[in-house]
Scaffold this motif. Structure first.
Motif, PDB file in Angstrom:
ATOM      1  N   ALA A  54       3.741  -1.549   0.239  1.00  0.00           N
ATOM      2  CA  ALA A  54       5.396  -2.014   1.045  1.00  0.00           C
ATOM      3  C   ALA A  54       5.858  -2.717  -0.086  1.00  0.00           C
ATOM      4  N   ARG A  55       4.699  -4.182  -0.536  1.00  0.00           N
ATOM      5  CA  ARG A  55       5.112  -5.365  -1.317  1.00  0.00           C
ATOM      6  C   ARG A  55       4.804  -4.939  -2.841  1.00  0.00           C
ATOM      7  N   GLU A  56       3.532  -3.910  -3.306  1.00  0.00           N
ATOM      8  CA  GLU A  56       3.308  -4.014  -4.383  1.00  0.00           C
ATOM      9  C   GLU A  56       4.000  -2.585  -5.417  1.00  0.00           C
ATOM     10  N   ALA A  57       4.423  -2.770  -6.412  1.00  0.00           N
ATOM     11  CA  ALA A  57       4.573  -1.858  -7.454  1.00  0.00           C
ATOM     12  C   ALA A  57       3.588  -0.767  -7.416  1.00  0.00           C
ATOM     13  N   CYS A  58       3.080   0.662  -7.658  1.00  0.00           N
ATOM     14  CA  CYS A  58       2.591   1.262  -8.063  1.00  0.00           C
ATOM     15  C   CYS A  58       2.645   2.268  -8.132  1.00  0.00           C
TER      16      CYS A  58
END
Length: 486
Positions: A54-58
Motif C-alpha cells: 500500500a505504501r511502497e512502489a514495487c
C-alpha cells in the motif's frame, strides 16, 4: 545465451518485494536479486506485506504461501485489491503445490517451489516484469489514442488512503452493495472501479450511471430498458444499463438525483435482482453488483424526503468514505508527479524522458503553496491545476506564476507561525520555513517524551507511521539522541 537476465528497466532497477518469515530465505533471495541488479524490499508477515504494497512502489512480489499470521492466499487477494496488475510469484514447498495452483487460479502470475533454482527464478521474474511493461505500454498507447482500457489507480500513501485501500480489499471479495461517500472530486468513481477490478466480476462490464444528467422521462428506460412500442418513439427494444451490466457492476454516481418512482424500482431491483423493462409484463432476472456514490448528506436527504429511507438502508450496507485532499496532504507530491506525467503525455512531447515520465518540476515556493492550499475541489482541482501549468509553461521549472490565483493566495489555510525564532529568514522559501518549524516542533516533543515515538505521536494527535515518516524525511536521529538521554 546470457547467464542471468537483467531487470527490464536499464534506467532504474525494478523493485521486488520478498515476503517470507524465515530471515535466512529472505537474505538468500536478496543476494540473488541484488546481484542480478534488482532493488529488494522485504516483509516478514502477511500484514507487513499488505502495508508495504500500500505504501511502497514495487514491480513484483515474491510471496511465501505459508506465513505466520495469514495464509499467502489471503495476502494475494489483498495485493490484487491494492495494486491490480502487480505480478505475484508464489513460493511454496513441494508438499503444497496444489495450494499454489489454487493461488495461480486466483491471480498469482506463477509459482516456484522451494528450494528454487536461481536461474529459473530470475528468468521467471524477468518474464513477468516484461509482461507488465508491455501491458503498461499498451494501456499508455490506448490512453493517448483516447481509447478505453485502463483503470486509473488511486494514488497516495497516507494513512487515510491506506484505510480506503484496506476496505476496498475487504468488500471486493463479496457482492455486497457499497455506498461510497466523499466530497466532489475525491475519487469516488476510482474507488468503485477498484472494487470492480478486484472482484470476481472484473472481466465483466462496469457501467456508470449519472442520474443527474439524464432527463427524468428517459431515466427508467435508460436504466431498465424498454420494449418496442412502449411509448411514442420506442421503435425497437432497448436493453438498458442493468442488462448491459449483466455479470458485472453498475455504479450510480450521485444516487440522490433519482426520482422517487425510479428509487422504488431500483429498490425492487436490488432486493429481487429482477425488474420489468418499460412496457413489458414479464420481469427480467439480472446478476449485477450495485455500487453507489454521493457527496450529499444522505440521512438529511432521507429526513427531507429526497431519498427513500428503505433505499438508503439497502444501499448503505457498507460505507467507504473517501477523505478530502486537505486531510491527506502527504499525498499531494505523489499526485502532482503522476498528473505531470499524464499531462505531458497528452499535451507535449517536449518534457518527457526516455521512459516517458515528466521532467517538469515545481519550485519550492510553488510546492509550498500547493501543500498549504485547502483544495476545495480535491484531487480533481489538483489535476486541473497541474494540467494548466503544463499547458502554459515554457520552462522545466515551474514557479508560483504557473498556479491559479486561488492557490497562490490561499492565506487562511497557511499555518499561523509564531513570531521570533520562527519568523522567515532572508531568502528562505515558504516550504523551507514550514520544514524548519516542523523539525523544531518534532524535536521539542520527542525530547519532552524521552524520544519515545509512540508517546510523541499520541501527544501530537497523529498516527505513529506518520510521525516515523516525518522523522525520517527530516533526518532526525532519534536512536542516537535516545542513547544520549539514558
Amino acid at each position: 545465451m546470457r547467464e542471468a537476465p537483467s531487470p527490464s528497466s536499464a534506467r532504474q532497477p525494478a523493485r521486488v518485494l520478498v515476503v517470507d518469515d524465515e530471515p535466512a530465505i529472505v537474505e538468500s533471495l536478496r543476494m540473488v536479486l541484488v546481484t542480478a541488479g534488482y532493488e529488494v524490499l522485504s516483509a516478514g508477515s502477511g500484514n507487513e506485506c499488505t502495508e508495504t504494497v500500500a505504501r511502497e512502489a514495487c514491480d513484483l512480489v515474491l510471496l511465501d504461501l505459508m506465513l505466520p499470521d495469514r495464509s499467502g492466499i489471503e495476502v494475494l487477494k489483498d495485493v490484487a485489491a491494492l495494486r491490480p496488475g502487480l505480478p505475484v510469484l508464489m513460493l511454496t514447498a513441494y508438499g503444497s503445490v496444489e495450494a499454489a495452483i489454487e493461488a495461480t487460479r486466483l491471480g498469482a502470475a506463477n509459482f516456484l517451489t522451494k528450494p528454487w533454482n536461481n536461474r529459473q527464478l530470475l528468468l521467471e521474474i524477468d518474464h513477468q516484469l516484461e509482461r507488465r511493461r508491455l501491458r503498461a505500454e499498451n494501456a499508455r498507447l490506448r490512453e493517448e489514442a483516447g481509447l478505453p482500457g485502463a483503470v486509473q489507480p488511486l494514488t497516495g500513501h497516507s494513512d487515510a488512503l491506506l484505510k480506503v485501500f484496506v476496505r476496498i480489499s475487504q468488500v471486493a471479495r463479496t457482492d455486497t452493495t457499497v455506498l461510497i461517500s466523499g466530497e466532489s472530486g475525491t475519487g469516488k468513481e476510482l474507488v468503485a472501479r477498484a472494487i470492480h477490478a478486484s472482484s470476481r466480476r472484473a472481466g465483466r462490464p462496469f457501467v456508470t450511471v449519472n442520474p443527474g444528467i439524464i432527463r427524468d422521462d428517459l431515466l427508467d428506460s435508460t436504466l431498465f430498458g424498454h420494449v418496442a412500442g412502449a411509448f411514442p418513439g420506442a421503435l425497437r427494444d432497448r436493453q438498458g444499463c442493468f442488462r448491459s451490466a449483466e455479470g458485472g457492476t453498475i455504479f450510480f454516481d450521485e444516487v440522490i438525483a433519482l426520482s422517487s418512482e425510479t428509487q422504488a424500482k431500483l429498490l425492487r431491483a436490488i432486493e429481487g435482482r429482477k425488474f420489468a423493462p418499460v412496457g413489458a409484463d414479464t420481469p427480467v432476472q439480472v446478476d449485477v453488483r450495485i455500487l453507489a456514490a454521493t457527496n450529499d448528506d444522505l440521512p438529511t436527504a432521507v429526513s427531507q424526503g429526497r431519498l427513500r429511507q428503505d433505499l438508503y438502508h439497502r444501499l448503505n450496507v457498507i460505507q467507504i468514505e473517501v477523505p478530502p485532499l486537505r486531510e491527506r496532504p502527504e499525498d499531494i507530491p505523489v499526485l502532482v508527479e503522476e498528473f505531470l506525467t499524464r499531462a505531458c503525455r497528452q499535451h507535449s512531447n517536449h518534457f518527457l524522458d526516455r521512459n516517458r515520465r515528466s521532467t517538469l518540476r515545481f519550485t519550492q515556493e510553488a510546492e509550498g503553496a500547493m501543500s498549504t492550499y485547502s483544495w476545495p475541489g480535491n484531487v480533481r482541482e489538483l489535476r486541473n491545476a497541474v494540467e494548466r501549468a503544463v499547458v502554459l509553461t515554457t520552462d522545466e521549472e515551474m514557479g508560483l506564476d504557473m498556479l491559479p490565483k486561488a492557490i497562490r493566495g490561499d492565506a487562511p489555510s497557511r499555518p499561523e507561525l509564531p513570531v521570533g525564532s520562527h519568523s522567515r529568514q532572508a531568502g528562505e522559501s515558504l516550504s523551507e520555513l514550514v520544514e524548519r518549524f516542523e523539525r523544531q516542533v518534532l524535536e521539542e516533543e520527542l525530547a519532552k517524551h524521552g524520544y519515545n515515538q509512540t508517546e510523541t505521536a499520541k501527544a501530537l494527535c497523529m498516527a505513529l507511521s506518520t510521525l516515523n515518516q516525518k522523522v525520517q524525511r527530516l533526518g532526525i536521529d532519534t536512536k542516537r539522541r535516545r542513547k544520549g538521554t539514558t
